[in-house]
Write a protein that holds these residues in place. Sequence first.
Motif, PDB file in Angstrom:
ATOM      1  N   GLY A 439      14.521  55.485  56.819  1.00  0.00           N
ATOM      2  CA  GLY A 439      14.275  55.698  58.377  1.00  0.00           C
ATOM      3  C   GLY A 439      13.866  57.237  58.491  1.00  0.00           C
ATOM      4  O   GLY A 439      12.943  57.326  59.238  1.00  0.00           O
ATOM      5  N   ALA A 440      14.330  58.052  57.467  1.00  0.00           N
ATOM      6  CA  ALA A 440      13.668  59.560  57.431  1.00  0.00           C
ATOM      7  C   ALA A 440      12.292  59.241  57.131  1.00  0.00           C
ATOM      8  O   ALA A 440      11.243  60.204  57.725  1.00  0.00           O
ATOM      9  N   GLY A 441      11.775  58.367  56.125  1.00  0.00           N
ATOM     10  CA  GLY A 441      10.245  58.411  55.897  1.00  0.00           C
ATOM     11  C   GLY A 441       9.694  57.981  56.980  1.00  0.00           C
ATOM     12  O   GLY A 441       8.413  58.515  57.233  1.00  0.00           O
ATOM     13  N   LEU A 442      10.035  57.202  57.649  1.00  0.00           N
ATOM     14  CA  LEU A 442       9.392  56.405  58.810  1.00  0.00           C
ATOM     15  C   LEU A 442       8.962  57.506  59.998  1.00  0.00           C
ATOM     16  O   LEU A 442       8.089  57.702  60.469  1.00  0.00           O
ATOM     17  N   LEU A 443      10.179  58.416  60.272  1.00  0.00           N
ATOM     18  CA  LEU A 443      10.347  59.231  61.206  1.00  0.00           C
ATOM     19  C   LEU A 443       9.193  60.563  60.728  1.00  0.00           C
ATOM     20  O   LEU A 443       8.570  61.123  61.483  1.00  0.00           O
ATOM     21  N   ILE A 444       9.325  60.946  59.410  1.00  0.00           N
ATOM     22  CA  ILE A 444       8.332  61.761  59.042  1.00  0.00           C
ATOM     23  C   ILE A 444       6.952  61.428  59.337  1.00  0.00           C
ATOM     24  O   ILE A 444       5.932  62.203  59.512  1.00  0.00           O
ATOM     25  N   ALA A 445       6.575  60.380  58.707  1.00  0.00           N
ATOM     26  CA  ALA A 445       5.225  59.562  58.846  1.00  0.00           C
ATOM     27  C   ALA A 445       4.822  59.653  60.304  1.00  0.00           C
ATOM     28  O   ALA A 445       3.704  59.987  60.752  1.00  0.00           O
ATOM     29  N   SER A 446       5.812  59.256  61.130  1.00  0.00           N
ATOM     30  CA  SER A 446       5.647  59.263  62.694  1.00  0.00           C
ATOM     31  C   SER A 446       5.185  60.769  63.255  1.00  0.00           C
ATOM     32  O   SER A 446       4.219  60.922  63.896  1.00  0.00           O
ATOM     33  N   PHE A 447       6.026  61.523  62.891  1.00  0.00           N
ATOM     34  CA  PHE A 447       5.843  63.122  63.103  1.00  0.00           C
ATOM     35  C   PHE A 447       4.403  63.723  62.507  1.00  0.00           C
ATOM     36  O   PHE A 447       3.643  64.414  63.327  1.00  0.00           O
ATOM     37  N   VAL A 448       4.218  63.180  61.437  1.00  0.00           N
ATOM     38  CA  VAL A 448       2.751  63.776  60.813  1.00  0.00           C
ATOM     39  C   VAL A 448       1.611  63.256  61.718  1.00  0.00           C
ATOM     40  O   VAL A 448       0.761  63.970  61.997  1.00  0.00           O
ATOM     41  N   ARG A 449       1.637  61.737  62.096  1.00  0.00           N
ATOM     42  CA  ARG A 449       0.671  61.346  62.848  1.00  0.00           C
ATOM     43  C   ARG A 449       0.651  62.054  64.192  1.00  0.00           C
ATOM     44  O   ARG A 449      -0.500  62.137  64.717  1.00  0.00           O
ATOM     45  N   LEU A 680      12.758  67.519  65.432  1.00  0.00           N
ATOM     46  CA  LEU A 680      14.242  67.790  65.515  1.00  0.00           C
ATOM     47  C   LEU A 680      14.714  66.443  64.653  1.00  0.00           C
ATOM     48  O   LEU A 680      15.428  66.548  63.585  1.00  0.00           O
ATOM     49  N   MET A 681      14.005  65.238  65.280  1.00  0.00           N
ATOM     50  CA  MET A 681      14.780  64.014  64.345  1.00  0.00           C
ATOM     51  C   MET A 681      14.034  63.894  63.073  1.00  0.00           C
ATOM     52  O   MET A 681      14.936  63.500  62.156  1.00  0.00           O
ATOM     53  N   MET A 682      13.046  64.468  62.784  1.00  0.00           N
ATOM     54  CA  MET A 682      12.467  64.468  61.366  1.00  0.00           C
ATOM     55  C   MET A 682      13.092  65.240  60.409  1.00  0.00           C
ATOM     56  O   MET A 682      13.750  65.035  59.341  1.00  0.00           O
ATOM     57  N   ILE A 683      13.581  66.562  60.980  1.00  0.00           N
ATOM     58  CA  ILE A 683      14.397  67.638  60.219  1.00  0.00           C
ATOM     59  C   ILE A 683      15.825  66.955  59.934  1.00  0.00           C
ATOM     60  O   ILE A 683      16.173  67.062  58.738  1.00  0.00           O
ATOM     61  N   LEU A 684      16.434  66.665  60.867  1.00  0.00           N
ATOM     62  CA  LEU A 684      17.803  66.324  60.715  1.00  0.00           C
ATOM     63  C   LEU A 684      17.918  65.117  59.922  1.00  0.00           C
ATOM     64  O   LEU A 684      18.898  65.085  58.943  1.00  0.00           O
ATOM     65  N   LEU A 685      17.128  63.901  60.254  1.00  0.00           N
ATOM     66  CA  LEU A 685      17.393  62.864  59.543  1.00  0.00           C
ATOM     67  C   LEU A 685      16.713  62.952  57.881  1.00  0.00           C
ATOM     68  O   LEU A 685      17.423  62.380  56.993  1.00  0.00           O
ATOM     69  N   GLY A 686      15.886  63.915  57.752  1.00  0.00           N
ATOM     70  CA  GLY A 686      15.482  64.352  56.355  1.00  0.00           C
ATOM     71  C   GLY A 686      16.539  64.973  55.730  1.00  0.00           C
ATOM     72  O   GLY A 686      16.973  64.589  54.339  1.00  0.00           O
ATOM     73  N   ILE A 687      17.176  65.972  56.361  1.00  0.00           N
ATOM     74  CA  ILE A 687      18.430  66.626  55.663  1.00  0.00           C
ATOM     75  C   ILE A 687      19.451  65.617  55.336  1.00  0.00           C
ATOM     76  O   ILE A 687      20.112  65.326  54.277  1.00  0.00           O
ATOM     77  N   PHE A 688      19.736  64.497  56.485  1.00  0.00           N
ATOM     78  CA  PHE A 688      20.959  63.432  56.014  1.00  0.00           C
ATOM     79  C   PHE A 688      20.745  62.484  55.227  1.00  0.00           C
ATOM     80  O   PHE A 688      21.260  62.324  53.930  1.00  0.00           O
ATOM     81  N   ALA A 689      19.310  62.391  54.757  1.00  0.00           N
ATOM     82  CA  ALA A 689      18.870  61.445  53.727  1.00  0.00           C
ATOM     83  C   ALA A 689      18.997  62.279  52.425  1.00  0.00           C
ATOM     84  O   ALA A 689      19.345  61.663  51.456  1.00  0.00           O
ATOM     85  N   ALA A 753      15.664  46.521  59.018  1.00  0.00           N
ATOM     86  CA  ALA A 753      16.293  46.223  60.348  1.00  0.00           C
ATOM     87  C   ALA A 753      16.245  47.603  61.025  1.00  0.00           C
ATOM     88  O   ALA A 753      16.304  47.736  62.126  1.00  0.00           O
ATOM     89  N   VAL A 754      16.624  48.771  60.333  1.00  0.00           N
ATOM     90  CA  VAL A 754      16.595  50.054  60.969  1.00  0.00           C
ATOM     91  C   VAL A 754      15.268  50.475  61.369  1.00  0.00           C
ATOM     92  O   VAL A 754      14.948  50.837  62.543  1.00  0.00           O
ATOM     93  N   GLY A 755      14.266  50.009  60.868  1.00  0.00           N
ATOM     94  CA  GLY A 755      12.974  50.074  61.252  1.00  0.00           C
ATOM     95  C   GLY A 755      12.732  49.623  62.648  1.00  0.00           C
ATOM     96  O   GLY A 755      12.027  50.019  63.372  1.00  0.00           O
ATOM     97  N   ARG A 756      13.268  48.433  62.836  1.00  0.00           N
ATOM     98  CA  ARG A 756      12.909  47.738  63.978  1.00  0.00           C
ATOM     99  C   ARG A 756      13.823  48.513  65.300  1.00  0.00           C
ATOM    100  O   ARG A 756      13.472  48.581  66.296  1.00  0.00           O
ATOM    101  N   LEU A 757      15.089  49.076  64.801  1.00  0.00           N
ATOM    102  CA  LEU A 757      15.930  49.636  65.622  1.00  0.00           C
ATOM    103  C   LEU A 757      15.157  51.037  66.393  1.00  0.00           C
ATOM    104  O   LEU A 757      15.252  51.315  67.549  1.00  0.00           O
ATOM    105  N   ILE A 758      14.641  51.746  65.286  1.00  0.00           N
ATOM    106  CA  ILE A 758      14.091  52.998  65.722  1.00  0.00           C
ATOM    107  C   ILE A 758      12.517  52.932  66.046  1.00  0.00           C
ATOM    108  O   ILE A 758      11.715  53.892  66.101  1.00  0.00           O
ATOM    109  N   HIS A 759      11.939  51.668  66.230  1.00  0.00           N
ATOM    110  CA  HIS A 759      10.527  51.313  66.686  1.00  0.00           C
ATOM    111  C   HIS A 759      10.116  52.430  67.858  1.00  0.00           C
ATOM    112  O   HIS A 759       9.012  52.700  67.852  1.00  0.00           O
ATOM    113  N   SER A 760      10.955  52.196  68.818  1.00  0.00           N
ATOM    114  CA  SER A 760      10.530  53.069  70.079  1.00  0.00           C
ATOM    115  C   SER A 760      10.411  54.503  69.777  1.00  0.00           C
ATOM    116  O   SER A 760       9.783  55.275  70.527  1.00  0.00           O
TER     117      SER A 760
END
Length: 807
Positions: A439-449, A680-689, A753-760
């Motif tokens: 999940g953190a990887g997806l959000l990081i990739a999304s933030f970079v894009r 914020l989502m990228m940083i926090l989820l990255g820290i949690f991961a 499954a998580v990827g589908r949940l955070i798709h939005s």
Amino acid sequence: MSDVRFAFRQLFKSPGFTLLAILTLAVGIGLNAAIFSLINDLFLRGLPFQEPDKVLHLYANRNEANLKEISVSAPRFMHYRDGQTIFSGFAAENFTGFTLTGLGDPVQLNGGHMTANYFDVLGVRPIKGRTFLPNEEEGADVAVIAENFWRKRLGSDPNVIGRSITLDGIAHTIVGVVPNQPAAWFGATPPAEVWTTKPFALPGFSHERIMRGTGFLRVITRPKAGMTIEQVRAALPSLDQSYATQYPDKIDSHGFTTVKNLPEDVSGNLRPAFATLLAAVAFVLLIACSNVANLLLVRFSGRRREIALRIALGASRAGVVRLFVLESVLVSALAGIVGAIIGWQLVPLVPRMAANFLPLEPNYTGPGLSIPVLGFTIALSLLTGLVMGFYPAWQGSRGDLVDGLKEGGRGTSGSLRQQRFRRILVGAQVALSVTLLAGAGLLIASFVRLSQQNIGFNPHNLWVGFVTLPTGQYPDIGSRYRFADKSQKALRAVRGFENVSVSSDVPLAGGSRALYARPEGDVPPIDKRPAAPNHEIMPGFFRTWSIPLLSGRDIDAHDLEGGQNVVLISQAGARKLYGNENPVGHTLLITGASIPAEIVGVVGDVRSQRLAEAVEMEFYRPTAQENFPFFTITVRSSFKPDAATKLVQTALVGIDPGVAVAQPQAMDTVVAQALGQARLMMILLGIFAGVALLLATIGIYGAVAYTVAQRTGEIGVRMALGAQTRDILRLIVRQGMKPVVFGLAIGVAAALAVGRLIHSQLYQTSEYNPFLLSATLTILGVAALIACLFPAYRATLVNPVEALRTE
């Protein structure tokens, strides 16, 4: 108390285990306390209004124009207010800025024009004086001020009621002081400080134009007693239909209304993100719990002789379970204390990272550990101890009495059932870690894009500030244009200013929207036409913002009021309306008045609304032909923001001493704010991961290390019978990695499954990303392998003679 003392002695006898367990749990509890604290402030504590969940925000919508949840027009508001029977209160506010003069230097204030009953519908009671009276709604120059205004600007004047202040050049009598209003509802930059009446007058708009159906009112309602929000929603279509029937010529006649209660309204856009964060920290805590539960299971199974002796001397199995559960609860209670301290240190950090987009007060320093948060932390700690300790204690007490006494001092790794449960715990840690890392990887990739998107302009070295003109002094298009022209010339003369422009707004600020249609063929009626962002600009705007002119010409000094109306459109709009044909020279009908305007140029696309949203059509009109008493000044220079602000304010004083610059800032800051939630989502989820990976690695290492320590005799026998170093390594690593492989397999399914949940929450990033998933599996697999190798290597150092002697 005897059990408590014994449990403490046992923990002190094993300082390594105790410290590892407490720190592991404290990290999970501390992170949960920090996130829950912020969620409590944003979503659970509530707005300081009377029953805020019963106050509804009413939105207008127009599918044809692709307008969702916009402001309500004055005629629609009046029709609903006079024709409805379901609300006990129906009020509206027109949010705006005021220029305050007469109290030192001119200053820009936030506030609004509102109906007389607006504070009554909200349930806000004044601390001094009163709110507005019905007969003051249309014509009286009266004001209600916030407590902060009263204390800081008026020195807590006890005779404030009846005192006069000058807003936009007009004297207003203060009739009341209300408590400071929440940033979540009234805005935070800067906070709203003053409110007046006359809500149906919009600066720069004639009464006729307002009554066409232009939306600008924020409407709130309070249903009658016993009415639910579902009943309100069911009653709204009839009001929509009666409005369309009575006013078919209004531009919003075919729109419809929707409602949200205030708590949902102010936090609705944030809920998915914080639900994701709450789930992430819950995963971290689960990993920590399974980690410590695994250690407890190994620890308790190694005390089989003690358990057997207790039962042989008359202790009940329930008493043994109680003793061990108490030991587990003590660990979690100590971890809760440390976790509360960690949470107390962490809670101010998240608002600092997110203050740009969270609905927080301007001087908000963090939620702190309030009583609900402390209660949450205590309950979480105790529940963690009970859940974490019960199964290991129950399993440890089930050992065979005779077998346990026969073992003497010999260690054991526990029964097959216990070993299986430990492997399940390790697998669960790995599966949860895979989910978080993916999940953190997806959000990081999304933030970079998102951060690499071509936003259409160059924000570097750009300063922006906002100016509101008094309508009494600048009542028409011509007077406002002359101010803009003089300001632009004066600012261009400032040494060090490379480029200067004056416009109605800036990219990423939203801006107004205008209807449009091609005059050829079947021209759709007003209420069926699409809408697009509309900007009024002075010559030089595109050069200042580094927006390319692709064809045609720029706005120039000849595009004046009374001449040929002209417009520039965006490249995407040109492609949408004219395909590959050059649109320059064509005519568009724009605004609700169907003004014919000649297209004189095409410019590059700009992200004017949001970074993640490309706009299909965008208009740029000359300030001389259309403007309102709100201007944005943009300066490109190498000056720092504070220095640029002083230079701009000095130049404006020479034109009009009563004008103030509001919200001066660097455009880089505006872009950073637009990226705020994604960052914020990228940083926090990255820290949690990262924490999850560390905890899982420690858990695997701890479980394998304890197992190796308790199988010393077995390993000695194997080595005495000829087992080589590589055999012992292979044995320990293979047994340690089996649950890891199982956890990786389960984690892949959970990650999808998580990827589908955070798709939005993703931007141009597929939730099915094989590269990110492979990288996640590789990272976790390598970490787990390293965690297994260290205790496996220590196992090869066992001296067979010493190991056998202990037998």
